[in-house]
Design an enzyme around this catalytic site. Sequence first.
Site, mmCIF file in Angstrom:
data_model
loop_
_atom_site.group_PDB
_atom_site.id
_atom_site.type_symbol
_atom_site.label_atom_id
_atom_site.label_comp_id
_atom_site.label_asym_id
_atom_site.label_seq_id
_atom_site.Cartn_x
_atom_site.Cartn_y
_atom_site.Cartn_z
ATOM 1 N N LYS A 179 -46.535 35.086 -13.456
ATOM 2 C CA LYS A 179 -46.510 34.202 -14.633
ATOM 3 C C LYS A 179 -47.859 34.187 -15.342
ATOM 4 O O LYS A 179 -47.918 34.135 -16.572
ATOM 5 C CB LYS A 179 -46.125 32.784 -14.231
ATOM 6 N N LYS A 218 -35.246 39.385 -11.908
ATOM 7 C CA LYS A 218 -34.398 38.234 -11.593
ATOM 8 C C LYS A 218 -33.778 37.649 -12.858
ATOM 9 O O LYS A 218 -34.394 37.675 -13.912
ATOM 10 C CB LYS A 218 -35.306 37.182 -10.930
ATOM 11 N N LYS A 229 -34.209 31.484 -15.902
ATOM 12 C CA LYS A 229 -33.972 30.661 -17.088
ATOM 13 C C LYS A 229 -35.202 30.534 -17.970
ATOM 14 O O LYS A 229 -35.092 30.258 -19.153
ATOM 15 C CB LYS A 229 -33.493 29.273 -16.675
HETATM 16 P P1 TYM Z 1 -36.049 27.073 -10.338
HETATM 17 O O1 TYM Z 1 -35.851 25.920 -11.264
HETATM 18 O O2 TYM Z 1 -36.638 28.301 -10.877
HETATM 19 O O3 TYM Z 1 -34.670 27.455 -9.667
HETATM 20 C C1 TYM Z 1 -33.829 26.470 -9.057
HETATM 21 C C2 TYM Z 1 -33.134 27.110 -7.868
HETATM 22 O O4 TYM Z 1 -32.364 28.234 -8.309
HETATM 23 C C3 TYM Z 1 -32.729 29.389 -7.547
HETATM 24 N N1 TYM Z 1 -32.660 30.555 -8.432
HETATM 25 C C4 TYM Z 1 -31.977 31.670 -8.149
HETATM 26 N N2 TYM Z 1 -31.233 32.039 -7.087
HETATM 27 C C5 TYM Z 1 -30.654 33.249 -7.113
HETATM 28 N N3 TYM Z 1 -30.791 34.125 -8.156
HETATM 29 C C6 TYM Z 1 -31.536 33.805 -9.235
HETATM 30 N N4 TYM Z 1 -31.635 34.647 -10.238
HETATM 31 C C7 TYM Z 1 -32.164 32.540 -9.260
HETATM 32 N N5 TYM Z 1 -32.960 31.899 -10.169
HETATM 33 C C8 TYM Z 1 -33.261 30.703 -9.631
HETATM 34 C C9 TYM Z 1 -34.161 29.135 -7.111
HETATM 35 O O5 TYM Z 1 -34.490 29.897 -5.978
HETATM 36 C C10 TYM Z 1 -34.132 27.657 -6.839
HETATM 37 O O6 TYM Z 1 -33.626 27.396 -5.550
HETATM 38 N N6 TYM Z 1 -40.161 25.872 -7.818
HETATM 39 C C11 TYM Z 1 -38.738 25.654 -7.900
HETATM 40 C C12 TYM Z 1 -38.347 24.215 -8.100
HETATM 41 C C13 TYM Z 1 -38.898 23.285 -7.089
HETATM 42 C C14 TYM Z 1 -38.394 23.103 -5.771
HETATM 43 C C15 TYM Z 1 -39.206 22.085 -5.201
HETATM 44 C C16 TYM Z 1 -37.369 23.710 -5.051
HETATM 45 C C17 TYM Z 1 -39.925 22.430 -7.251
HETATM 46 N N7 TYM Z 1 -40.124 21.721 -6.126
HETATM 47 C C18 TYM Z 1 -38.999 21.681 -3.892
HETATM 48 C C19 TYM Z 1 -37.163 23.286 -3.727
HETATM 49 C C20 TYM Z 1 -37.967 22.290 -3.156
HETATM 50 C C21 TYM Z 1 -38.201 26.419 -9.088
HETATM 51 O O7 TYM Z 1 -38.927 26.780 -9.992
HETATM 52 O O8 TYM Z 1 -36.859 26.595 -9.073
#
Ligand code: TYM
Length: 348
Positions: free
Chosen positions: A112, A197, A200
């Site tokens: 990023k 990947k 979003k």
């Molecule tokens: P985020 O918002 O990017 O994604 C939310 C969840 O979706 C999963 N995910 C995917 N899984 C499979 N294929 C994909 N293309 C894909 N894109 C996203 C992510 O693995 C995630 O589980 N840092 C985290 C948010 C967060 C969090 C936390 C998660 C903040 N604090 C504490 C767990 C525990 C994030 O950016 O997820």
Amino acid sequence: MTRVFSGVKPTGHLTLGNYLGAMRRWAEVDQYRADALFCVVDLHALTVDHAPARVRRLSRQAATLLLASGLDPERCTLFVQSHVDEHARLSYLLECVATDGEMRRMIQYKEKAAREQRRGGSVRLSLLTYPVLMAADILAYRTDEVPVGDDQTQHVELARDLAVRFNHRYGHTFTVPRATSPAVAARVMNLQDPASKMGKSEDTGPGIVYLLDEPDVVRKKVMRAVTDSGREVVYDRESRPGVANLLEILAACSGGNPEELAGVYESYGALKKDAAEAVVEVLRPVQQRHRELCADPGYVEGVLREGARRAREMARPVVDAAYRAIGLLPAGAGEGAAEEAVALNAAR
Ligand code: TYM
């Protein structure tokens, strides 16, 4: 009872990747078998260039979609991160436990930060410390399991390391969490670029299926997915990433496993058609329920208010314990605090 915590970041419209990699399991499995908390992690959305009104809108939309995907506020706790001060309070303590080198090794930070620099923008300090805030999200609830997609496992590993280090230095305070990921579709790839990947936060594009895409838009995106040279349908993530991605999406949406499904299809076209329909069917009830919930914003607000209240109750004693363990003087509130201070003095 097992404690589960996970979250989504409101940096863009939620995608099929979010749903298959994480949200669906939360709704179908985790909330039934565990004491589960799910969080719209809005503070994390401030780590990159953001428009305040958009973050607010996306936060509300994410909460609504989580409910639409089947989270039941009677069974789990759904809340917004910034409504519970404990996350930011604990994050600072964990910054005093984490190292600069550890942060700079995080893959998502490197990617990023490079992207931001290519655009000529500056990198926010919070982007570097983001995984520490994420560790705080997890550790504040003495979480056992963190159901996430593959891309988050390095961050959960860091949360583990910080928990172990804190406990070792300052006395047992945190549960050491572990990541869990789904058997298929732990990393859904971009339909136009199967090497990256489906994310979003990236620019919108024909390779990303959003949860609120109309059925015809979904069909078009899946039918136009990039496939690989070659003609027969085989499941091989290395040499046939485009086809493997479609097989995983189909398997995740319709049951079955990608290897077996590969044997069923004789052409890429037939595979795409079935994958498109399977995605449309999986999204249909979510979209329907989302429409109903949008008509009742007061309900969603009430769920989030109650969720924050419950979350605060759970996190506060854990974070207070961490403050004491690390050496901060308890705020002198009444006799209890004074006695505790005396006991702590004697112990150290
Ligand atoms: P985020 O918002 O990017 O994604 C939310 C969840 O979706 C999963 N995910 C995917 N899984 C499979 N294929 C994909 N293309 C894909 N894109 C996203 C992510 O693995 C995630 O589980 N840092 C985290 C948010 C967060 C969090 C936390 C998660 C903040 N604090 C504490 C767990 C525990 C994030 O950016 O997820």
